[in-house]
Design an enzyme around this catalytic site. Sequence first.
Site, mmCIF file in Angstrom:
data_model
loop_
_atom_site.group_PDB
_atom_site.id
_atom_site.type_symbol
_atom_site.label_atom_id
_atom_site.label_comp_id
_atom_site.label_asym_id
_atom_site.label_seq_id
_atom_site.Cartn_x
_atom_site.Cartn_y
_atom_site.Cartn_z
ATOM 1 C CG ASN B 153 -1.943 0.820 1.610
ATOM 2 O OD1 ASN B 153 -2.725 1.282 0.110
ATOM 3 N ND2 ASN B 153 -2.732 1.274 2.353
ATOM 4 C CG ASP B 157 -5.663 6.520 -1.458
ATOM 5 O OD1 ASP B 157 -5.238 6.759 -3.094
ATOM 6 O OD2 ASP B 157 -5.339 5.147 -0.968
ATOM 7 C CG ASP B 176 -5.736 3.770 3.582
ATOM 8 O OD1 ASP B 176 -4.704 2.766 3.082
ATOM 9 O OD2 ASP B 176 -5.271 4.121 3.873
ATOM 10 C CG ASP B 179 -4.843 1.277 -2.328
ATOM 11 O OD1 ASP B 179 -5.859 1.544 -3.089
ATOM 12 O OD2 ASP B 179 -4.727 2.740 -2.150
ATOM 13 C CD GLN B 349 14.297 6.512 -18.760
ATOM 14 O OE1 GLN B 349 14.074 5.627 -18.749
ATOM 15 N NE2 GLN B 349 12.986 7.046 -20.258
ATOM 16 C CG ASP B 350 19.632 9.074 -16.394
ATOM 17 O OD1 ASP B 350 19.458 7.881 -16.669
ATOM 18 O OD2 ASP B 350 20.316 9.690 -17.257
ATOM 19 C CE LYS B 362 -7.109 0.820 -6.723
ATOM 20 N NZ LYS B 362 -7.346 1.249 -4.833
ATOM 21 C CG LEU B 409 15.859 -0.756 -14.665
ATOM 22 C CD1 LEU B 409 15.742 -1.787 -14.398
ATOM 23 C CD2 LEU B 409 15.216 -0.023 -13.274
ATOM 24 C CG HIS B 469 22.652 5.242 -18.347
ATOM 25 N ND1 HIS B 469 21.814 6.082 -18.211
ATOM 26 C CD2 HIS B 469 23.216 5.304 -16.988
ATOM 27 C CE1 HIS B 469 22.375 6.724 -16.907
ATOM 28 N NE2 HIS B 469 23.248 6.474 -16.641
ATOM 29 C CG ASP B 471 19.091 4.712 -22.057
ATOM 30 O OD1 ASP B 471 20.557 5.027 -21.501
ATOM 31 O OD2 ASP B 471 18.201 5.844 -21.717
ATOM 32 C CB CYS B 643 19.256 10.784 -21.257
ATOM 33 S SG CYS B 643 19.897 9.233 -22.910
#
Lengths: 661, 661
Positions: B153, B157, B176, B179, B349-350, B362, B409, B469, B471, B643
């Site tokens: 969780n 919220d 809440d 969830d 992006q990083d 959910k 990643l 990276h 990418d 990036c």
Amino acid sequence: MAQQRRVQLSTQRPTSTVCVLGTELSLDVCGSAPKDAVAFHVQGTPGVKLYVVHETQSVKLPSSVCRWPLAAGTEVLLAMDAPSKDVGDEKVRISYFREAGGVPVGRAMLYLTCVEVSLDTDAGRSGAVSRTLLDKATWTWGPDGHGAILLVNCDRDDPKAETLDNQDTAIRSYADLKDMSQMVLRTRGPRTIFTGHRLLLHVDFSDADKVGVFYGGNSIALEEYKHVLGGSKLAYTVKPSRHQEESIFYVEGLAFPDVGFSGLVAFHVTLLESPEKGLLETPIFTDTVVFRVAPWIMTPNTAAPLEVFVCSVDNNEDFVAAVGAMAEKTKCPLTICPLLENRQDRWIQDEVEFGYVQAPHKTFPVVFDSPRDRGLKDFPVKSILGPDFGYVARQAPEGASSLDSFGNLEVSPPVTVQGKEYPLGRILIGSSFPRFGGRRMAKAVKDFLVAQQVQAPVELFSDWLHVGHVDEFLSFVPAPDRKGFRLLLASPSACYQLLKEKQEEGFGEAVMFEGLKEVSKPTINEILANEGLRKFNNYVQSCINWNRDILKRALGLAESDILDIPQLFRGNVATGAEAFFPDMVNMLVLGRHLGIPKPFGPLVGGQCCLEERVRALLEPLGLTCTFIDDYFSYHVLSGEVHCGTNVRRKPFAFKWWHMVP
Amino acid sequence: MAQQRRVQLSTQRPTSTVCVLGTELSLDVCGSAPKDAVAFHVQGTPGVKLYVVHETQSVKLPSSVCRWPLAAGTEVLLAMDAPSKDVGDEKVRISYFREAGGVPVGRAMLYLTCVEVSLDTDAGRSGAVSRTLLDKATWTWGPDGHGAILLVNCDRDDPKAETLDNQDTAIRSYADLKDMSQMVLRTRGPRTIFTGHRLLLHVDFSDADKVGVFYGGNSIALEEYKHVLGGSKLAYTVKPSRHQEESIFYVEGLAFPDVGFSGLVAFHVTLLESPEKGLLETPIFTDTVVFRVAPWIMTPNTAAPLEVFVCSVDNNEDFVAAVGAMAEKTKCPLTICPLLENRQDRWIQDEVEFGYVQAPHKTFPVVFDSPRDRGLKDFPVKSILGPDFGYVARQAPEGASSLDSFGNLEVSPPVTVQGKEYPLGRILIGSSFPRFGGRRMAKAVKDFLVAQQVQAPVELFSDWLHVGHVDEFLSFVPAPDRKGFRLLLASPSACYQLLKEKQEEGFGEAVMFEGLKEVSKPTINEILANEGLRKFNNYVQSCINWNRDILKRALGLAESDILDIPQLFRGNVATGAEAFFPDMVNMLVLGRHLGIPKPFGPLVGGQCCLEERVRALLEPLGLTCTFIDDYFSYHVLSGEVHCGTNVRRKPFAFKWWHMVP
């Protein structure tokens, strides 16, 4: 799928590269094609196997097709069969053609040197390293499984050394080397190729603190063995010898499987190409092997005894003599821990648990030292750890409780539960039922036991006992029939039934504890009339019943696999339960010989009716009962025969890697 | 196998006990037998089903056999079909007989009360709790799997709250509660039985820091919801209501799967018998349910975009406008992180990776905050975390390197590799090749990614790049054919081939970087003649080739699944490689619209030949290429379009629990 490496070609100048035996090169035929070329032809010397991959078909050359269209996705793959004798002694030529043209518009030449680079282990688990077709980079369980095995080198082969063998980076003896697993790097091919290339043996960062690797080069002299990998050493450059095709590395484990460590460790050898000085090297081939660190394995009561341990303390000579007599009957050496080493701590069952580690090439016992640490604290390291006798310990930073003593750690004989086999049995540990503030085994110990995987632990409810150990209400004895054993459970209701029977037979005035000085001697009538005692024992019985149900389900037992051993407990809510008379299930099991705490039950016809009942239950199984008087020496101190002894037993014939956890 | 509880009987006085619906009682018939009894007869009222287990056969009563021998191992089992209306409204009578005697020598009476106690979850994964015949205590993967699912969780919220929803022990809103996963305790039977018994909901010590449980009793008022389990609260006594048979508990996860936490959490309800005051309670029944905490899941470029992120910094208005125009084309909202929140850090992006968590009831997005922590450090918590938008972070205590930025990643689209399915793709992270001192992703980040299990990470070699990276050399774009995507790889050799082609066509004097002020403008001839640049790019190509091989094997790709995007790099051993011109694979993918760094390649016939080649490769796949000028705003700062942007994408239609990791 073979490792494949992409190679760029050029029609401008010839290309030279290395092809590692067992891998493929993928030639970028389109990438080097002259502008107007639409087709190509490829030809190689006899040592080169060529394939054209065209529209998802792979065609081995020479084929009837001699020109191939230069379509996107068209690939030329090559492999080689044997290491080269000289650098660049095999060749491939690609000729490019225009539409309908008979004369090539360009040619790309590739000079090839085949080398063999192979990292090998005992992946077949035969006890020796061998070349294998098995997938060396995976490790599988079961009788058909594969993958090499590593021992935690936790013994001390040099008696003068101060630490375990794996806590230094030196090789002190050949015995030390023999505990390690071999890893062999084979390199074949023209030696000069290895001057333009580098061979790197390396270990993943996350595995580096779990292993040590030693290498002696061409020497067999101990002092030449260097620690080359492990700890902060992540990579080692291997210089292939001019004279030897094999480099032998010795690998030791530093850590047992545990939380965050599955036990698997990978090593890689990578061939790096260094085209010229000043430019970085690039990897062109990697071979990977995987080891699993052998788990620590416990042995059940049904395993043959190899060595019996007992402590010599003030006033327990008779007990030590009785245990010694039993050991002699089973031809089992007796080790007496002297007062100087036990400092009046007689509970040797609680300080250590004996187990073993096993690899195809080596097996040795390993003592697990509990976080209990009373008088016997130093005994395991000082007197048990030694040549081919390993040591492992876990601490309880949260503070150890009585449930951390290893009388609370037992293992069942092999069982099968609804089709699932546990050929090494299941570990049994006592825990608290979730009441506020209940005691439980230290997290580090429990995590360690779970992480070994091969004896999946079962948690029982033992916190209802004052001391809180599972060996206070259960034991296993060998049996010739059924599953090969019986589970013995302490049983207040069986005891009440027996006493009532004796009362009905007219022996109500028979007394307990006959012959014990200064011990009050209740009669059968008095015990049966004691309503408080009965209620407390009803409560005890329901606690044991709860465990009986867990044990039946976790070990796949039927009622006929269980024997109820008459026993009474006393105590109250605040203190927990203690044995009312010496706790008979808390016995020493040496083969068919049982050393049972002498219960001092009511004499009926000159016979202790409790002993008589226990004999009647156990002797038909071929077992011999010796009742040992532990009343003043152990019982009144809240322990019995089992608590005061320990046994190193024979490892299972079954190899742990043959199971599927 | 049903839970079974051993019950001791007595011929002296009747015994009363509870039988929980679905369990069995095992009556100790031998234990209460009078001394001379050799046989017994057993009879029950209609609500009791009786079985005699005799010599391993189980016979349901009434049977034609009316007397059974009192052999060791003979058992009477009973089960009941429906909860009792009153306490003790069903009975069993056991009569004991002597040899050939017609009159019983003793009788044992058992009064039974049947109650239902059942803990239920959404084990069937339908989105709602239901009674189930599935094994609630186990959790299995796959389309036929079962077992309930828990969400961490980790959203907020209540926008005014200071922490994540699961970092306090209060319920602030119904959102809440939504969830959380429900866990329903059902109790039926005479209410008075629960005064002599206690119902305890409890969680294992090792799981307690992973979950929170809330309970509102009969109320639906938010302020009545109390935190009853989790953290230091290991057990909670449930008082069954007189009016309601169901108690609804709400469970939230506190921690994602990680090293030492498989994600599985067990809850138990235990029925405790308290025979009378002053004596301890004993457990007589436990029901167990297991949840798995849902993993954090990444989304690949092929998933539909839902929201595009970009930073507004000094002098990047045109870039922001270009990204905005692309977002508009795909009808995707654009979120601009303002200067005040990014503090001139444009590399969004990083700083974060967008993913999601999913349970049958959910699904919500969760942003993973990298340990990079530059100017954008506070943006994820301040501006992304919110109602139904969760947050998770990992730190790098060893110090973060550039490889910890999440441009390093990525995740592949769904793939199948030699029969093994990865329906959620595989995570790709860049690492160092094992050279001394190589950079690698923080252990905590990598461990977290591995522990999620459903997108098995693949390590690539990216440390050869200055920034490092993945990418920088790869991307995925959607495709209508084959596996539904293409892998794009940066390719120096494809670039050299293209430039040489243009040189041969007579465009050798065409210059790069036309229109860029104060940037030197090499011609095609100059580039091709630069031997240093060529050698460095050969090195780069071999590094990318190494990754190509890993990617082909780890993702099961053929050459036809890969497109080589022309690209040159520059640099040296000390600094690593950087893009020589804007790095085209470092693109923004929004459905079929690609935002590609404008390469400023040589103009041939008024057209950039690099753009032309990339269009020729990608447009046949139905993709639209927009070349975005990022030269001065991103490229010269060592990053590009990818990036400088980030995308929240649509979760997979495929449910993660349907896979088998």
